[in-house]
Motif scaffolding. Structure first.
Motif, PDB file in Angstrom:
ATOM      1  N   ALA A  25      24.819  42.611  24.285  1.00 43.84           N
ATOM      2  CA  ALA A  25      25.978  43.213  24.941  1.00 43.84           C
ATOM      3  C   ALA A  25      26.193  44.640  24.488  1.00 43.84           C
ATOM      4  O   ALA A  25      26.989  45.356  25.061  1.00 43.84           O
ATOM      5  N   MET A 270      36.512  37.275  21.374  1.00 43.29           N
ATOM      6  CA  MET A 270      35.068  37.266  21.609  1.00 43.29           C
ATOM      7  C   MET A 270      34.757  37.414  23.096  1.00 43.29           C
ATOM      8  O   MET A 270      33.884  38.198  23.496  1.00 43.29           O
ATOM      9  N   SER A 274      32.450  40.114  25.385  1.00 42.23           N
ATOM     10  CA  SER A 274      31.190  39.475  25.765  1.00 42.23           C
ATOM     11  C   SER A 274      30.797  39.795  27.198  1.00 42.23           C
ATOM     12  O   SER A 274      31.567  39.555  28.136  1.00 42.23           O
ATOM     13  N   GLN A 276      28.552  38.119  28.564  1.00 42.40           N
ATOM     14  CA  GLN A 276      28.047  36.851  29.075  1.00 42.40           C
ATOM     15  C   GLN A 276      28.990  36.171  30.062  1.00 42.40           C
ATOM     16  O   GLN A 276      28.574  35.278  30.796  1.00 42.40           O
ATOM     17  N   ALA A 288      31.202  44.553  29.366  1.00 46.06           N
ATOM     18  CA  ALA A 288      32.198  43.536  29.042  1.00 46.06           C
ATOM     19  C   ALA A 288      33.580  44.093  29.368  1.00 46.06           C
ATOM     20  O   ALA A 288      33.720  45.257  29.759  1.00 46.06           O
ATOM     21  N   THR A 564      26.532  35.443  22.224  1.00 48.95           N
ATOM     22  CA  THR A 564      27.176  36.756  22.213  1.00 48.95           C
ATOM     23  C   THR A 564      27.157  37.375  20.823  1.00 48.95           C
ATOM     24  O   THR A 564      26.718  38.517  20.633  1.00 48.95           O
ATOM     25  N   ASP A 568      25.069  40.698  19.183  1.00 50.30           N
ATOM     26  CA  ASP A 568      25.822  41.880  18.771  1.00 50.30           C
ATOM     27  C   ASP A 568      25.675  42.162  17.280  1.00 50.30           C
ATOM     28  O   ASP A 568      25.660  43.325  16.860  1.00 50.30           O
TER      29      ASP A 568
END
Length: 626
Positions: A25, A270, A274, A276, A288, A564, A568
């Motif tokens: 990310a 989070m 993220s 994701q 994000a 995630t 990172d």
């Protein structure tokens, strides 16, 4: 003047990428693009937008892209230093012929590449040969990802040819020592590998019409195989955090509560960071929530060509992020701050969402093409965002009155702010920006700042924004059309015929600047509070929710977290100034991946053991590295 330049070096992120996979990310910075290659990549990107922004395509070739390392565009470069003519390409752009533009742009890059290879072979010395090889290879970047996606063997073969070209071009040595001669024969052999591939794939007699413009080789398109080129942003894009970094003020922290004791909030934290939770392409390029709303504020540097008309703005309902949500309007909006979010509903620039939960779902599913979030994900994300607080401001009381710390001009401006004006239907500025309600009225108003799109249209009503913290969120209005608070005052004075004197405008501006100020707007970094330590603390806090999720055997949300955070952690390790601790952080990221692997295998004993080891290692790193 000959427009040539030294080698361009790509920063290495090998360690981070080795651990990250598709979950990365944190975006990695690219090397500068040559003007022609940049123009080509921009053309591919813009050519896939609907409606196609033809003016931007023309500008991609005539002007240097945003933040370019070069002061000249592709056309100037070609005019000064190339025999390749862009006439057919520019004619295709003028006629707005998408396929012809792709054809001529692709041919142009391939011909320029061949031109530099010719120069390398014909060079009289190693220095000239090496420079031509470097420039040819930089031009090859325009095609490289398409070749790698469609034909990995050809990509490797061409990669070896580039290495052979560079080594056989010779070396001028250093101060006359270590000179090695050019091997023209070896260069010609390596060059043939590249040129043969270009002839078949980027210089054919005709190109197949493509639904999606990309650098895929023509033979791959003709084969009918389905080949996915990884999404990427065009040259000129900037999705990195702004500098200086905004200070994040969280309600629970101000009350002395540790985030690790709030697992729902920590998980939402989070999710906010993220990529994701979004779909492709946002997920794949590392976008994000925090990309736009940097630490709950505004990322004033964010810019994506074709989706942004200026830094700090984005068109979230255009063709790039989610084609099915494309409203076919060129309407990027200025990114709003999320500070004090629990006070600022309804949500959206026009206040169309009554709840933050509905707004968040719309962002994930519609704007950024993500899968339907689980109820737990929405609960967590909303719980975290509701903790965003306004920046402390010693010039303002909690009920919105100026304190003695405010300058005299601001005090005079406060009286003007509360004065009724005929141009405002005998209301004041404070009627909408209510001081004791965080300078909000939670309503939408049409103040005339949105152009009427058709006769009788009523689409101009926008949600009243707070004035708190606005000193740090320029430019202003929904489209970012006003650069300063003084310009905002001038606009209202003229548009609403307020009749302000010059002194009045100065005082009202001073008032807005006092209301919108903050005691400490930016994160203060030092020897103790480094950028990496801040990131490390945040990521390990995210991971702390595993203390709750693992006992619940919540595999879905565990895997989202570890994918995630592990990526990172690895990416952020690459920025550490403490080089000795870097391998430990990479190992820590690997340990979190092991938690995920155990969960995927439904081996909960191993998952708990890996999680315990992670916590122990994280504490040890925190003590040693910081």
């Amino acid at each position: 003047m000959t427009l040539r330049f030294p080698a361009l070096l790509l920063a290495a992120f090998a360690g981070a990428l080795a651990l990250s996979g598709s979950a990365l990310a944190t975006p990695a910075k690219e090397a500068p693009w040559l003007p022609e290659a940049a123009a080509y990549r921009l053309t591919l990107f813009l050519g896939n937008l609907e409606p196609l922004p033809w003016d931007d395509v023309e500008a991609a070739w005539s002007e240097p892209h945003r933040n370019s390392h070069f002061s000249f565009g592709a056309l100037a470069r070609l005019d000064e230093d190339s025999d390749v003519k862009p006439d057919k390409l520019m004619d295709a752009i003028t006629s707005e012929d998408r396929h012809a533009v792709f054809t001529e742009a692709t041919r142009l890059i391939a011909l320029r590449l061949e031109e530099e290879l010719d120069r390398a072979i014909a060079a009289e010395g190693p220095a000239t040969a090496q420079r031509a090889v470097r420039e040819a290879r930089e031009l090859y970047r325009a095609f490289a990802d398409g070749i790698a996606a469609a034909d990995s063997e050809a990509s490797k073969r061409i990669g070896r040819a580039w290495l052979e070209l560079a080594s056989s071009a010779g070396s001028p040595g250093l101060l006359g020592a270590g000179t090695t001669p050019t091997s023209t024969e070896a260069m010609a052999t390596a060059r043939a590998v590249i040129s043969d591939y270009l002839a078949d794939n980027y210089l054919p007699d005709t190109f197949t019409t493509r639904r999606t413009l990309s650098a895929l080789p023509e033979t791959a398109v003709l084969s009918g195989r389905s080949v996915e080129v990884p999404p990427s942003l065009p040259p000129g894009s900037d999705i990195f955090d702004q500098d200086p970094l905004p200070l994040l003020v969280l309600n629970f922290e101000e009350q002395g509560i540790d985030e690790t004791d709030l697992p729902l909030v920590a998980y939402g934290d989070m999710l906010f960071d993220s990529a994701q939770i979004f779909g492709s392409p946002a997920r794949d390029i590392g976008i994000a929530c925090s990309t736009c709303h940097n630490r709950s504020d505004v990322n004033q540097r964010l810019f994506i060509p074709g989706a942004s008309h200026q830094p700090g703005a984005i068109d979230v309902d255009g063709a790039f992020f989610n084609p099915i949500f494309n409203d076919r309007r060129d309407d990027p909006i200025d990114i709003p701050s999320l500070r004090g979010l629990r006070f600022t509903g309804p949500y959206g620039r026009d206040g169309r969402f009554a709840s933050l939960r509905d707004f968040s779902r719309n962002v994930i599913v519609n704007e950024f093409a993500g899968e339907e979030p689980t109820p737990f994900m929405l609960d967590a994300l909303v719980a975290y965002m509701l903790e965003f607080d306004f920046l402390p401001n010693a010039m303002l009381t909690v009920d919105g009155r100026l304190t003695s710390a405010a300058p005299e001009g601001a005090r005079r401006g406060e009286a003007i702010f509360n004065r009724p004006f005929a141009g405002l239907s005998d209301r004041s500025c404070a009627s909408c920006h209510v001081p004791d309600a965080n300078f909000l009225d939670r309503q939408a108003h049409d103040i005339g700042s949105v152009a009427q799109v058709y006769e009788g249209a009523r689409a101009g009503a926008l949600d009243t924004p707070t004035l708190l913290g606005t000193v740090y969120t320029a430019p202003y209005f929904h489209d970012g059309s006003l650069p300063t608070l003084a310009a905002v005052v001038d606009w209202f004075d003229e548009a609403k015929s307020l009749g302000l004197t010059e002194a009045d405008r100065d005082d009202l501006t001073a008032y807005l600047e006092a209301v919108g100020a903050a005691d400490e707007p930016y994160e203060a970094f030092g020897s103790e509070n480094t950028a990496f330590r801040l990131a490390f603390s945040e990521l390990t806090t995210f991971a702390s929710t595993l203390d709750t999720l693992i006992p619940q055997r919540d595999a879905e949300h565990i895997l989202l977290l570890v994918d995630t955070v592990a990526a990172d952690l690895a990416a952020d390790a690459s920025t550490m100034s403490n080089l000795a601790a870097r391998p430990d952080v990479y190992a820590l990221a690997k340990g979190l991946e092991e938690v995920g692997a155990a969960v995927r295998d439904e081996d909960w004993v191993a998952a708990e053991a890996s999680w315990s080891a992670f916590k122990s290692d994280a504490n040890a790193i925190d003590e040693r590295a910081f």
